[in-house]
Every structure is written in structure tokens, then in C-alpha cells.
Design a protein around this motif. Structure first.
Motif, short mmCIF file in Angstrom:
data_model
loop_
_atom_site.label_atom_id
_atom_site.label_comp_id
_atom_site.label_asym_id
_atom_site.label_seq_id
_atom_site.Cartn_x
_atom_site.Cartn_y
_atom_site.Cartn_z
N ILE A 194 -10.70 17.14 -20.64
CA ILE A 194 -12.15 16.46 -21.21
C ILE A 194 -12.45 15.37 -20.72
O ILE A 194 -13.42 14.91 -20.37
N PHE A 195 -11.40 14.46 -20.42
CA PHE A 195 -11.58 13.05 -19.84
C PHE A 195 -11.07 12.90 -18.42
O PHE A 195 -10.38 13.62 -17.97
N THR A 196 -11.82 11.94 -17.65
CA THR A 196 -11.38 11.76 -16.14
C THR A 196 -10.11 11.00 -16.18
O THR A 196 -9.37 10.92 -15.31
N THR A 197 -10.04 10.05 -16.86
CA THR A 197 -9.06 9.06 -16.93
C THR A 197 -8.48 8.76 -18.39
O THR A 197 -9.40 8.69 -19.01
N ILE A 198 -7.24 8.35 -18.65
CA ILE A 198 -6.73 7.95 -20.08
C ILE A 198 -5.90 7.11 -19.55
O ILE A 198 -4.76 7.06 -19.00
N ASP A 199 -6.25 5.75 -20.12
CA ASP A 199 -5.54 4.50 -20.05
C ASP A 199 -4.94 4.28 -21.49
O ASP A 199 -5.18 4.76 -22.67
N ILE A 200 -3.78 3.58 -21.38
CA ILE A 200 -2.74 3.32 -22.59
C ILE A 200 -2.68 1.76 -22.69
O ILE A 200 -2.44 1.03 -21.68
N CYS A 201 -2.91 1.31 -23.87
CA CYS A 201 -2.90 -0.34 -24.28
C CYS A 201 -2.20 -0.17 -25.28
O CYS A 201 -2.18 0.25 -26.44
N ASN A 202 -0.97 -1.23 -25.23
CA ASN A 202 -0.08 -1.46 -26.51
C ASN A 202 -0.08 -3.00 -26.72
O ASN A 202 1.15 -3.40 -27.74
N CYS A 203 -0.97 -3.66 -26.35
CA CYS A 203 -1.06 -4.98 -27.04
C CYS A 203 -2.54 -5.45 -26.73
O CYS A 203 -3.01 -5.01 -26.33
N PRO A 204 -2.82 -6.19 -27.96
CA PRO A 204 -4.19 -6.59 -27.79
C PRO A 204 -4.86 -7.45 -26.55
O PRO A 204 -6.18 -7.23 -26.25
N GLU A 205 -3.88 -7.97 -26.16
CA GLU A 205 -4.51 -8.97 -24.70
C GLU A 205 -4.62 -7.68 -23.76
O GLU A 205 -5.74 -8.06 -22.95
N ALA A 206 -3.94 -7.05 -23.61
CA ALA A 206 -4.45 -5.76 -22.45
C ALA A 206 -5.85 -5.23 -22.81
O ALA A 206 -6.48 -4.83 -22.05
N LEU A 207 -5.89 -4.80 -24.10
CA LEU A 207 -7.01 -4.12 -24.64
C LEU A 207 -8.32 -5.06 -24.27
O LEU A 207 -9.23 -4.73 -23.71
N LYS A 208 -8.11 -6.15 -24.68
CA LYS A 208 -9.34 -7.06 -24.43
C LYS A 208 -9.51 -7.11 -22.87
O LYS A 208 -10.90 -7.23 -22.81
N LEU A 209 -8.76 -7.26 -22.13
CA LEU A 209 -9.04 -7.43 -20.74
C LEU A 209 -9.61 -6.30 -20.22
O LEU A 209 -10.43 -6.27 -19.61
N LEU A 210 -9.06 -5.05 -20.45
CA LEU A 210 -9.76 -3.77 -20.10
C LEU A 210 -10.99 -3.87 -20.60
O LEU A 210 -12.18 -3.25 -20.03
N LEU A 211 -11.52 -3.95 -21.82
CA LEU A 211 -12.93 -3.83 -22.71
C LEU A 211 -13.68 -4.73 -21.78
O LEU A 211 -14.88 -4.60 -21.71
N LYS A 212 -13.16 -6.09 -21.27
CA LYS A 212 -13.88 -6.90 -20.71
C LYS A 212 -14.47 -6.49 -19.31
O LYS A 212 -15.55 -6.77 -18.74
N ASP A 213 -13.35 -5.86 -18.62
CA ASP A 213 -13.55 -5.69 -16.90
C ASP A 213 -14.19 -4.48 -16.76
O ASP A 213 -14.93 -4.19 -15.98
N ASP A 214 -13.60 -3.38 -17.62
CA ASP A 214 -14.10 -1.73 -17.20
C ASP A 214 -14.05 -0.95 -18.64
O ASP A 214 -13.20 -0.19 -18.92
N PRO A 215 -14.78 -1.30 -19.66
CA PRO A 215 -15.07 -0.76 -21.02
C PRO A 215 -15.24 0.83 -20.74
O PRO A 215 -15.95 1.37 -19.97
N PRO A 216 -14.23 1.62 -21.35
CA PRO A 216 -14.25 2.99 -21.20
C PRO A 216 -15.47 3.67 -22.29
O PRO A 216 -15.71 2.90 -23.13
N GLU A 217 -15.60 4.83 -22.14
CA GLU A 217 -16.74 5.34 -23.03
C GLU A 217 -16.05 5.88 -24.47
O GLU A 217 -16.69 5.74 -25.51
N PHE A 218 -14.94 6.26 -24.52
CA PHE A 218 -13.88 6.52 -25.85
C PHE A 218 -12.79 5.37 -25.98
O PHE A 218 -12.09 5.23 -25.07
N LEU A 219 -12.68 5.26 -27.25
CA LEU A 219 -11.58 4.25 -27.39
C LEU A 219 -10.83 4.65 -28.72
O LEU A 219 -11.78 4.78 -29.86
#
Length: 215
Positions: free
Chosen positions: A27-52
Motif C-alpha cells: 500500500i505504501f511506498t515507504t514506512i517510517d517509525i518515530c518513537n519520540c516527539p522530537e523525531a516526529l516534529k522534525l520529520l513533519l517539518k522536513d518531509d511530511p508523509p501523506e499518512f500518520l
């Protein structure tokens, strides 16, 4: 084009297992894993996914609610899936009002998770069967019961706590916000329930809605 998914959850063993299962689905091209708020915040800022996907393992409800609000304000196209912990119907409604697209409880199966993904791919919303049944019962009870009338008026402090309860604050959150002990908050909660003649926070919220204390 297939979407990308970010999983915000723990433990790592579970998230890696889910990632591999979803990877096999294609279903998905890539699947990223975040297990801390800081990592999620950085990912959403730099390269937000279509599904979260966000799990209630990671945040208490008040923080989860604020996070959803912030994410949807900055990234309106993100489709957010919440994995809740048997949330109250009022809380689920609040999350949908803030822009989530899917709600699943922790007892939802993998197949139901896939069903929710398929619904989101069709630009639909999804609520798991367990929560849907509770929502139907809640709405039915709302229609059957007459308005609540109280014998004793609420004090100013009780009214303040009532509004915080309606905003989803826990006793701990309220104690910190009002600089009072948790025991004092619990005493106020019991008095509010007694005065309103209700059994839980759902009844408190219903009273507040019906009497236009909150919108």
C-alpha cells in the motif's frame, strides 16, 4: 502514486513488526517509525508523509489533542489515524473535529486497520466497529434522556473544573493547571457528579453542551 506512512508508537518490536506487515501489503511506498516527539516534529517539518498513525501510548489525551490541532493546522493534507485507548465518545468527536481521518481502538485487528487505510485512500473517514457501536448507543441515550436539572448550583470553582473536564483534562492536569492537589480536584469532581446527578464525565459534558456552557 502510493502514499507514505509514518508510525508514531512504541515499543520498537511492535512498530517494526507492523512496518514489515504493511510493507508486504504494497500500500505504501515507504514506512517510517518515530518513537519520540522530537523525531516526529522534525520529520513533519522536513518531509511530511501523506499518512500518520499516532498511538495513545505516546501522549496523554490533552497532548494528543493539541498535537493533532498543530499538525492539521500546518499540514492539512495529512491523513491522521489515531490508535486510542477506549476513548470516550466525546473525546473521539473532538479528535475528528480537529481533523483526524480515522479512529481505531487498541483492540482493533490488523484487518480493520487495513480497512481504515482503504477508506482513507478513497478520501473517506473511518471509525472502528467497537467505537462505532458505543457512539450509536451514546447518541440513542442522548435522544432518550431529557435535559438534566440540578438542585444545587455549581460554585465558581466547580464551574471552572467542569469546563476543564469538558476540554479533556485529567485530574492530574487540572491540579497542575489550577495549582491545587489531586485530592481537591477529585473532591470537586464528586460534588459536580452529585449535583448534576450523573455517573461520569460523559454526563458532565452532556450537561455542559445542553446548557451552552461549552460549544
Amino acid at each position: 502514486m502510493r502514499p507514505r506512512l509514518t508510525i508514531f508508537d512504541e515499543p520498537l518490536l511492535y512498530t517494526e513488526g507492523l512496518s514489515k506487515l504493511l510493507g508486504q501489503s504494497g500500500i505504501f511506498t515507504t514506512i517510517d517509525i518515530c518513537n519520540c516527539p522530537e523525531a516526529l516534529k522534525l520529520l513533519l517539518k522536513d518531509d511530511p508523509p501523506e499518512f500518520l498513525m499516532i498511538s495513545s501510548n505516546m501522549l496523554i489525551f490533552t497532548d494528543l489533542y493539541k498535537s493533532v490541532e498543530n499538525i492539521t493546522s500546518a499540514n492539512k493534507s495529512i491523513k491522521i489515524i489515531i490508535i486510542g485507548s477506549d476513548f470516550d465518545i466525546i473525546d473521539i468527536r473532538k479528535l475528528f473535529n480537529k481533523g483526524i481521518k480515522s479512529y481505531l481502538d487498541k483492540n482493533s485487528s490488523y484487518d480493520e486497520f487495513i480497512k481504515s487505510i482503504q477508506a482513507l485512500l478513497l478520501n473517506e473517514i473511518y471509525i472502528c466497529d467497537h467505537a462505532k457501536d458505543r457512539m450509536i448507543n451514546f447518541i440513542s441515550n442522548e435522544q432518550d434522556q431529557s435535559k438534566i436539572h440540578i438542585k444545587d448550583p455549581l460554585t465558581r470553582r466547580e464551574m471552572e473544573i467542569l469546563k476543564l473536564i469538558c476540554d479533556g483534562y485529567s485530574s492530574k492536569d487540572i491540579s497542575e493547571k489550577l495549582f491545587i492537589s489531586i485530592n481537591t480536584v477529585e473532591t470537586h469532581r464528586k460534588r459536580i457528579l452529585l449535583k448534576l446527578n450523573v455517573k461520569n464525565s460523559v454526563g458532565v459534558v452532556k450537561y455542559a453542551l445542553e446548557n451552552h456552557i461549552i460549544d
